[in-house]
Design a protein around this motif. Structure first.
Motif, mmCIF file in Angstrom:
data_model
loop_
_atom_site.group_PDB
_atom_site.id
_atom_site.type_symbol
_atom_site.label_atom_id
_atom_site.label_comp_id
_atom_site.label_asym_id
_atom_site.label_seq_id
_atom_site.Cartn_x
_atom_site.Cartn_y
_atom_site.Cartn_z
ATOM 1 N N GLU A 34 17.919 30.923 -1.186
ATOM 2 C CA GLU A 34 18.401 32.248 -1.572
ATOM 3 C C GLU A 34 18.965 32.239 -2.992
ATOM 4 O O GLU A 34 18.717 33.155 -3.775
ATOM 5 C CB GLU A 34 19.457 32.732 -0.570
ATOM 6 C CG GLU A 34 18.853 33.127 0.772
ATOM 7 C CD GLU A 34 19.907 33.420 1.838
ATOM 8 O OE1 GLU A 34 21.121 33.313 1.540
ATOM 9 O OE2 GLU A 34 19.513 33.745 2.962
ATOM 10 N N ARG A 35 19.746 31.205 -3.346
ATOM 11 C CA ARG A 35 20.316 31.110 -4.691
ATOM 12 C C ARG A 35 19.216 31.019 -5.751
ATOM 13 O O ARG A 35 19.286 31.653 -6.803
ATOM 14 C CB ARG A 35 21.241 29.890 -4.796
ATOM 15 C CG ARG A 35 22.601 30.110 -4.170
ATOM 16 C CD ARG A 35 23.545 28.978 -4.509
ATOM 17 N NE ARG A 35 23.100 27.684 -4.027
ATOM 18 C CZ ARG A 35 23.334 27.189 -2.819
ATOM 19 N NH1 ARG A 35 23.999 27.921 -1.929
ATOM 20 N NH2 ARG A 35 22.908 26.003 -2.475
ATOM 21 N N ARG A 36 18.176 30.235 -5.466
ATOM 22 C CA ARG A 36 17.068 30.086 -6.409
ATOM 23 C C ARG A 36 16.367 31.430 -6.615
ATOM 24 O O ARG A 36 16.083 31.836 -7.751
ATOM 25 C CB ARG A 36 16.087 29.031 -5.884
ATOM 26 C CG ARG A 36 14.916 28.757 -6.822
ATOM 27 C CD ARG A 36 13.986 27.705 -6.263
ATOM 28 N NE ARG A 36 13.320 28.117 -5.041
ATOM 29 C CZ ARG A 36 12.204 28.837 -4.981
ATOM 30 N NH1 ARG A 36 11.600 29.243 -6.080
ATOM 31 N NH2 ARG A 36 11.673 29.163 -3.824
ATOM 32 N N LEU A 37 16.083 32.144 -5.519
ATOM 33 C CA LEU A 37 15.388 33.429 -5.630
ATOM 34 C C LEU A 37 16.243 34.466 -6.352
ATOM 35 O O LEU A 37 15.743 35.265 -7.150
ATOM 36 C CB LEU A 37 14.986 33.927 -4.242
ATOM 37 C CG LEU A 37 13.913 33.094 -3.536
ATOM 38 C CD1 LEU A 37 13.679 33.608 -2.125
ATOM 39 C CD2 LEU A 37 12.614 33.104 -4.326
ATOM 40 N N LYS A 38 17.558 34.422 -6.093
ATOM 41 C CA LYS A 38 18.473 35.360 -6.758
ATOM 42 C C LYS A 38 18.488 35.102 -8.273
ATOM 43 O O LYS A 38 18.449 36.037 -9.075
ATOM 44 C CB LYS A 38 19.882 35.186 -6.168
ATOM 45 C CG LYS A 38 20.878 36.189 -6.664
ATOM 46 C CD LYS A 38 22.225 35.984 -5.978
ATOM 47 C CE LYS A 38 23.277 36.877 -6.613
ATOM 48 N NZ LYS A 38 24.606 36.606 -6.075
ATOM 49 N N ALA A 39 18.503 33.812 -8.663
ATOM 50 C CA ALA A 39 18.498 33.447 -10.084
ATOM 51 C C ALA A 39 17.188 33.869 -10.744
ATOM 52 O O ALA A 39 17.181 34.352 -11.892
ATOM 53 C CB ALA A 39 18.706 31.941 -10.241
ATOM 54 N N LYS A 40 16.074 33.719 -10.016
ATOM 55 C CA LYS A 40 14.768 34.117 -10.569
ATOM 56 C C LYS A 40 14.729 35.639 -10.780
ATOM 57 O O LYS A 40 14.213 36.123 -11.784
ATOM 58 C CB LYS A 40 13.633 33.697 -9.624
ATOM 59 C CG LYS A 40 13.282 32.219 -9.716
ATOM 60 C CD LYS A 40 12.335 31.801 -8.618
ATOM 61 C CE LYS A 40 10.957 32.379 -8.749
ATOM 62 N NZ LYS A 40 10.054 31.613 -9.613
ATOM 63 N N LYS A 41 15.269 36.384 -9.809
ATOM 64 C CA LYS A 41 15.289 37.849 -9.922
ATOM 65 C C LYS A 41 16.131 38.291 -11.108
ATOM 66 O O LYS A 41 15.731 39.181 -11.873
ATOM 67 C CB LYS A 41 15.856 38.448 -8.631
ATOM 68 C CG LYS A 41 14.756 39.162 -7.878
ATOM 69 C CD LYS A 41 15.278 40.063 -6.840
ATOM 70 C CE LYS A 41 14.261 40.522 -5.858
ATOM 71 N NZ LYS A 41 12.922 40.065 -5.965
#
Length: 138
Positions: free
Chosen positions: A117-124
């Protein structure tokens, strides 16, 4: 006789030692006395080493492993032939000792839900920064 652990002992006939004149400090003694030691251990033919240990030993020995399956250890650290001989035997024992330890099997793990979730949030967030940069015309 060289004792590695409770199961492995290396017989004297499996090792051959030759003494050579060493280089370095020592004055006239260097030119007269053969103090350097070349210890050869016939690892490939050794009945005392199990096959997995031989394979690991070959990998660990690197350049010290010859085509014939011999481990060659060369020592010229001290001016004493006896001490160089001891050091060579200690190094061989330590090398074989390291080869007896089987490496742990790697178990692949999955990333945690939080890290995904943290990785996807950072990508967004990064994508949003880039999107806004394009709209302003810079």
């Amino acid at each position: 006789m060289l004792r590695i652990n409770d199961q492995i002992t290396i017989a004297d006939w499996e090792m051959t030692e030759s003494f050579i004149r060493a280089s370095g400090p020592g004055g006239q003694n260097v030119n007269k006395v053969s103090t350097a030691v070349e210890l050869r251990f016939e690892a490939e033919r050794s009945p005392n080493l199990p096959d997995p240990v031989k394979r690991r030993l070959k990998r660990l020995a690197g350049q010290r492993w010859t085509k014939e399956g011999t481990v060659v250890i060369f020592v010229q650290e001290t001016r004493s032939q006896a001490r160089n001989r001891e050091i060579a035997r200690e190094r061989l024992a330590e090398l074989i000792g390291r080869a007896t330890v089987a490496p742990k099997k790697r178990r692949p793990t999955r990333p945690t839900k939080g890290s995904v979730e943290r990785r996807l949030k950072a990508k967004k967030a990064r994508g949003e920064v880039k999107r806004l940069r394009g709209e302003t015309g810079e």
